[in-house]
Motif scaffolding. Structure first.
Motif, PDB file in Angstrom:
ATOM      1  N   ALA A  20       0.852  -1.272   0.034  1.00  0.00           N
ATOM      2  CA  ALA A  20      -0.021  -0.019   0.030  1.00  0.00           C
ATOM      3  C   ALA A  20       0.873   1.216   0.129  1.00  0.00           C
ATOM      4  O   ALA A  20       1.879   1.307   0.819  1.00  0.00           O
ATOM      5  N   PRO A  21       0.620   2.304  -0.886  1.00  0.00           N
ATOM      6  CA  PRO A  21       1.507   3.393  -1.025  1.00  0.00           C
ATOM      7  C   PRO A  21       1.098   4.391   0.364  1.00  0.00           C
ATOM      8  O   PRO A  21       0.064   4.289   0.858  1.00  0.00           O
ATOM      9  N   SER A  22       2.093   5.204   0.523  1.00  0.00           N
ATOM     10  CA  SER A  22       1.797   6.315   1.560  1.00  0.00           C
ATOM     11  C   SER A  22       0.634   7.116   1.623  1.00  0.00           C
ATOM     12  O   SER A  22       0.259   7.562   2.497  1.00  0.00           O
ATOM     13  N   ILE A  23      -0.011   7.473   0.134  1.00  0.00           N
ATOM     14  CA  ILE A  23      -1.148   7.906   0.330  1.00  0.00           C
ATOM     15  C   ILE A  23      -2.352   7.428   1.204  1.00  0.00           C
ATOM     16  O   ILE A  23      -3.206   8.147   1.411  1.00  0.00           O
ATOM     17  N   THR A  24      -2.105   6.207   1.455  1.00  0.00           N
ATOM     18  CA  THR A  24      -3.360   5.836   2.419  1.00  0.00           C
ATOM     19  C   THR A  24      -3.259   6.192   3.672  1.00  0.00           C
ATOM     20  O   THR A  24      -4.327   6.058   4.504  1.00  0.00           O
ATOM     21  N   GLU A  25      -2.126   6.714   4.035  1.00  0.00           N
ATOM     22  CA  GLU A  25      -2.049   7.465   5.278  1.00  0.00           C
ATOM     23  C   GLU A  25      -2.178   8.978   5.472  1.00  0.00           C
ATOM     24  O   GLU A  25      -2.366   9.543   6.616  1.00  0.00           O
ATOM     25  N   TRP A  26      -2.376   9.547   4.255  1.00  0.00           N
ATOM     26  CA  TRP A  26      -2.697  11.016   4.240  1.00  0.00           C
ATOM     27  C   TRP A  26      -4.247  11.125   4.725  1.00  0.00           C
ATOM     28  O   TRP A  26      -5.038  10.405   4.686  1.00  0.00           O
ATOM     29  N   ASP A  27      -4.360  12.206   5.554  1.00  0.00           N
ATOM     30  CA  ASP A  27      -5.591  12.457   6.299  1.00  0.00           C
ATOM     31  C   ASP A  27      -6.540  12.948   5.121  1.00  0.00           C
ATOM     32  O   ASP A  27      -7.945  12.669   5.555  1.00  0.00           O
ATOM     33  N   VAL A  28      -6.314  13.018   4.083  1.00  0.00           N
ATOM     34  CA  VAL A  28      -7.344  13.462   2.966  1.00  0.00           C
ATOM     35  C   VAL A  28      -7.731  12.218   2.377  1.00  0.00           C
ATOM     36  O   VAL A  28      -8.716  12.156   1.479  1.00  0.00           O
ATOM     37  N   PHE A  29      -6.981  11.020   2.456  1.00  0.00           N
ATOM     38  CA  PHE A  29      -7.355   9.648   1.849  1.00  0.00           C
ATOM     39  C   PHE A  29      -8.970   9.248   2.220  1.00  0.00           C
ATOM     40  O   PHE A  29      -9.326   9.153   3.388  1.00  0.00           O
ATOM     41  N   PRO A  30      -9.755   9.154   1.359  1.00  0.00           N
ATOM     42  CA  PRO A  30     -11.062   9.200   1.782  1.00  0.00           C
ATOM     43  C   PRO A  30     -11.743   7.612   2.087  1.00  0.00           C
ATOM     44  O   PRO A  30     -13.020   7.784   2.316  1.00  0.00           O
ATOM     45  N   TRP A  31     -10.853   6.684   1.928  1.00  0.00           N
ATOM     46  CA  TRP A  31     -11.440   5.513   2.347  1.00  0.00           C
ATOM     47  C   TRP A  31     -10.941   4.766   3.444  1.00  0.00           C
ATOM     48  O   TRP A  31      -9.802   5.140   3.968  1.00  0.00           O
ATOM     49  N   VAL A  32     -11.616   3.829   4.162  1.00  0.00           N
ATOM     50  CA  VAL A  32     -11.351   3.287   5.417  1.00  0.00           C
ATOM     51  C   VAL A  32     -11.644   1.589   5.037  1.00  0.00           C
ATOM     52  O   VAL A  32     -12.663   1.552   4.267  1.00  0.00           O
ATOM     53  N   VAL A  33     -11.281   0.707   5.810  1.00  0.00           N
ATOM     54  CA  VAL A  33     -11.823  -0.704   5.750  1.00  0.00           C
ATOM     55  C   VAL A  33     -12.792  -0.660   6.814  1.00  0.00           C
ATOM     56  O   VAL A  33     -12.428  -0.568   7.970  1.00  0.00           O
ATOM     57  N   ARG A  34     -13.939  -0.971   6.634  1.00  0.00           N
ATOM     58  CA  ARG A  34     -15.037  -1.067   7.720  1.00  0.00           C
ATOM     59  C   ARG A  34     -15.646  -2.432   7.760  1.00  0.00           C
ATOM     60  O   ARG A  34     -16.277  -2.723   6.636  1.00  0.00           O
ATOM     61  N   ASP A  35     -15.820  -3.295   8.796  1.00  0.00           N
ATOM     62  CA  ASP A  35     -16.447  -4.584   8.817  1.00  0.00           C
ATOM     63  C   ASP A  35     -15.813  -5.324   7.529  1.00  0.00           C
ATOM     64  O   ASP A  35     -16.611  -5.808   6.912  1.00  0.00           O
ATOM     65  N   GLY A  36     -14.556  -5.237   7.153  1.00  0.00           N
ATOM     66  CA  GLY A  36     -13.975  -6.045   6.242  1.00  0.00           C
ATOM     67  C   GLY A  36     -14.124  -5.659   4.640  1.00  0.00           C
ATOM     68  O   GLY A  36     -13.886  -6.239   3.953  1.00  0.00           O
ATOM     69  N   ALA A  37     -14.824  -4.346   4.565  1.00  0.00           N
ATOM     70  CA  ALA A  37     -15.182  -3.851   3.303  1.00  0.00           C
ATOM     71  C   ALA A  37     -14.514  -2.396   3.145  1.00  0.00           C
ATOM     72  O   ALA A  37     -14.607  -1.904   4.207  1.00  0.00           O
ATOM     73  N   ILE A  38     -14.346  -1.954   2.011  1.00  0.00           N
ATOM     74  CA  ILE A  38     -13.898  -0.696   1.800  1.00  0.00           C
ATOM     75  C   ILE A  38     -14.878   0.267   1.903  1.00  0.00           C
ATOM     76  O   ILE A  38     -15.949  -0.192   1.273  1.00  0.00           O
ATOM     77  N   ALA A  39     -14.856   1.212   2.729  1.00  0.00           N
ATOM     78  CA  ALA A  39     -16.183   2.163   2.902  1.00  0.00           C
ATOM     79  C   ALA A  39     -15.462   3.684   2.807  1.00  0.00           C
ATOM     80  O   ALA A  39     -14.257   3.863   3.265  1.00  0.00           O
ATOM     81  N   PRO A  40     -16.383   4.712   2.744  1.00  0.00           N
ATOM     82  CA  PRO A  40     -15.770   6.006   2.756  1.00  0.00           C
ATOM     83  C   PRO A  40     -15.445   6.554   4.180  1.00  0.00           C
ATOM     84  O   PRO A  40     -16.296   5.986   5.006  1.00  0.00           O
ATOM     85  N   LYS A  41     -14.541   7.228   4.390  1.00  0.00           N
ATOM     86  CA  LYS A  41     -14.532   7.884   5.663  1.00  0.00           C
ATOM     87  C   LYS A  41     -15.653   8.768   6.079  1.00  0.00           C
ATOM     88  O   LYS A  41     -16.390   9.376   5.212  1.00  0.00           O
ATOM     89  N   PRO A  42     -15.863   8.784   7.441  1.00  0.00           N
ATOM     90  CA  PRO A  42     -16.851   9.827   7.775  1.00  0.00           C
ATOM     91  C   PRO A  42     -16.506  11.222   7.436  1.00  0.00           C
ATOM     92  O   PRO A  42     -15.146  11.498   7.430  1.00  0.00           O
ATOM     93  N   LEU A  43     -17.406  12.002   6.771  1.00  0.00           N
ATOM     94  CA  LEU A  43     -17.078  13.406   6.481  1.00  0.00           C
ATOM     95  C   LEU A  43     -16.684  14.032   7.876  1.00  0.00           C
ATOM     96  O   LEU A  43     -17.524  14.252   8.529  1.00  0.00           O
ATOM     97  N   ALA A  44     -15.534  14.875   7.636  1.00  0.00           N
ATOM     98  CA  ALA A  44     -15.009  15.843   8.700  1.00  0.00           C
ATOM     99  C   ALA A  44     -15.918  16.866   8.927  1.00  0.00           C
ATOM    100  O   ALA A  44     -16.526  17.692   7.849  1.00  0.00           O
ATOM    101  N   PRO A  45     -16.142  17.526  10.118  1.00  0.00           N
ATOM    102  CA  PRO A  45     -17.051  18.881  10.136  1.00  0.00           C
ATOM    103  C   PRO A  45     -16.267  20.241   9.478  1.00  0.00           C
ATOM    104  O   PRO A  45     -15.031  20.001   9.244  1.00  0.00           O
TER     105      PRO A  45
END
Ligand SMILES: [Zn+2]
Length: 198
Positions: A20-45
């Motif tokens: 996995a490249p370092s972009i996956t650690e950027w705070d703007v990277f929009p995806w997370v793994v949730r319940d074993g599946a790729i899902a969007p990160k919650p939108l920050a306020p």
């Protein structure tokens, strides 16, 4: 001449699973793994805009002479490369003086447009390159910097707007091939004016 799709494929296959490249650690990277599946990160306020690097030219790392990686330059513009990455070529077009895109006057805008078309045409004329993507984001640094990304011919996984991600995912190819392509782009740009510097 850039690597063929078969050469890139064989080289990547020989390296095993891609990390996995370092972009996956950027705070703007929009995806997370949730319940074993790729899902969007919650939108920050909402929060106030943060200053961009080099705002108003103060401590701007893109201002000044003798910057590394410049392959072509004229009186007002330069084309440079960054550290070699996964795509065959990634180039950046910048004004030498400190301007953001909306700051360009009509004459500068015309030059910017001509250079943008010229770079895209030259990169797409290279063997084994199918497309030259061009994009200006500008959320990181204020000093205008236009990206050009060469997408390899016949490597269809790399199509479209995920090509910058693939640039981070893929291991760089042979450095001598990369430098030869940089030199060819610089040489062709210089046939219209300016100076090749590689
Ligand atoms: Zn600047």
């Amino acid at each position: 001449m850039a690597e063929t799709a078969d050469q890139i494929y064989a080289r990547v296959q020989a390296g095993g699973d891609l990390p996995a490249p370092s972009i996956t650690e950027w705070d703007v990277f929009p995806w997370v793994v949730r319940d074993g599946a790729i899902a969007p990160k919650p939108l920050a306020p909402p929060s106030p805009e943060e200053p961009r690097a080099g705002e108003d030219g103060v401590d701007c790392s893109l201002c000044g002479a003798d910057l590394p990686g410049v392959i072509w330059q004229d009186e007002r513009w330069r084309v440079k490369h960054l550290k070699q990455s996964g795509l065959p070529l990634v180039l950046v077009l910048e004004p030498i003086e400190h301007y953001d895109l909306p700051d360009l006057d009509e004459h500068q805008a015309a030059e910017f447009g001509v250079l943008t078309v010229r770079i895209a045409r030259i990169v797409e004329s290279l063997p084994n390159i199918a497309r030259c993507h061009a994009m200006r984001i500008g959320d990181g640094a204020e000093h205008l910097h236009m990206w050009f990304l060469a997408r390899p011919k016949d490597l269809l996984s790399l199509r479209g707007s995920f090509s910058p991600d693939w640039d981070d995912i893929l291991p760089p190819g042979p450095a001598d091939v990369w430098r030869a392509d940089l030199a060819e782009v610089a040489r062709k740009l210089a046939t219209h004016g300016g100076e090749a510097l590689i």
